[in-house]
Write a protein that holds these residues in place. Sequence first.
Motif, mmCIF file in Angstrom:
data_model
loop_
_atom_site.group_PDB
_atom_site.id
_atom_site.type_symbol
_atom_site.label_atom_id
_atom_site.label_comp_id
_atom_site.label_asym_id
_atom_site.label_seq_id
_atom_site.Cartn_x
_atom_site.Cartn_y
_atom_site.Cartn_z
ATOM 1 N N ILE A 172 0.836 -1.200 0.000
ATOM 2 C CA ILE A 172 0.000 0.000 0.000
ATOM 3 C C ILE A 172 0.873 1.254 0.000
ATOM 4 C CG2 ILE A 172 -1.694 1.323 1.336
ATOM 5 C CD1 ILE A 172 -2.773 -1.364 2.356
ATOM 6 N N PHE A 173 1.914 1.229 0.829
ATOM 7 C CA PHE A 173 2.816 2.381 0.917
ATOM 8 C C PHE A 173 3.527 2.618 -0.414
ATOM 9 C CE2 PHE A 173 7.108 4.031 2.305
ATOM 10 C CZ PHE A 173 6.668 5.328 2.527
ATOM 11 N N ASN A 174 3.972 1.545 -1.066
ATOM 12 C CA ASN A 174 4.629 1.705 -2.362
ATOM 13 C C ASN A 174 3.683 2.290 -3.400
ATOM 14 O OD1 ASN A 174 7.137 0.805 -1.589
ATOM 15 N ND2 ASN A 174 7.290 -0.747 -3.150
ATOM 16 N N SER A 175 2.422 1.875 -3.384
ATOM 17 C CA SER A 175 1.447 2.420 -4.337
ATOM 18 C C SER A 175 1.281 3.923 -4.121
ATOM 19 C CB SER A 175 0.096 1.711 -4.179
ATOM 20 O OG SER A 175 0.207 0.344 -4.486
ATOM 21 N N TRP A 176 1.203 4.338 -2.853
ATOM 22 C CA TRP A 176 1.095 5.770 -2.545
ATOM 23 C C TRP A 176 2.351 6.517 -2.979
ATOM 24 C CZ3 TRP A 176 -1.648 9.861 -1.592
ATOM 25 C CH2 TRP A 176 -1.081 10.962 -0.935
ATOM 26 N N MET A 177 3.520 5.936 -2.705
ATOM 27 C CA MET A 177 4.769 6.608 -3.057
ATOM 28 C C MET A 177 4.948 6.715 -4.564
ATOM 29 S SD MET A 177 6.380 7.894 -0.529
ATOM 30 C CE MET A 177 7.677 8.432 -1.645
ATOM 31 N N MET A 178 4.498 5.716 -5.326
ATOM 32 C CA MET A 178 4.612 5.784 -6.775
ATOM 33 C C MET A 178 3.787 6.942 -7.323
ATOM 34 S SD MET A 178 6.721 3.517 -7.825
ATOM 35 C CE MET A 178 7.486 1.951 -7.352
#
Length: 250
Positions: A172-178
């Motif tokens: 989830i965090f990676n999706s937000w950061m992308m």
Amino acid sequence: MFNGNFFHGLGYLGEGFRLIRQPGLRLFVIIPLLINILLFAGMAYFLAMMFSSLVDMAMGWLPDWAWLQSLDWLFWLLYGAVILLMLAYGFVIVANLIGAPFYGYLAELTEKHLTGQEPSVDGGWAQIVRDIPRALWREVQKILYYLPRALGLFIIGLIPVVNLVAAVLWFIFNSWMMALQYVDYPADNNRVSFPELKRQLAQQRLSALGFGLPVALAAMVPLLNLFVVPAAVCGATAYWVRESRLPVKK
């Protein structure tokens, strides 16, 4: 907290892959692509060397119970997922730090294309050089935002059993950061500060996660991840143009 349209956001990366084939944008796709090939090969080799040692260390922390020791395959799988996610965004961080001036200019050309202007590259190299300090500072701001949160998730991921939750949180965090990473390029071109960008994306969080999800997935696929960075820049620019309610060329 969860406003926006998740499924609407999903379509922007596909649009980005279509945009990178446009004649006026190709040059500023090819150069970062060559940089990404060399960079990813080096990072993959380094993390592969660390992977086995990390899992062995984690297994050594477990009590000497037969049923726990027999679950070593599960920990390999879970740690493998965490390492893959780290590689995905770690690659993006370094690739964007190196290619930031190119990507900022690619976002500018893409925005001109989408709003019906002629995407001329006259004077492009001089502009790229002038923008290097500002582009690098924006990347530093994103890294400073990312690192403490990534460190917290990494520590959670080292705890056996609890790392089941860590893998989901990483994703989830990676999706937000992308989303934050790539929409920042057109936002910066329009002189929107990084804190203001975070606020705007948070207001449409589901749309942002919808855009970031396929980018995060594609970043984990070998070879495809080499092309996803410029495609994500173009897709993020389309996201910015449409979510900002700017006129778009049909």
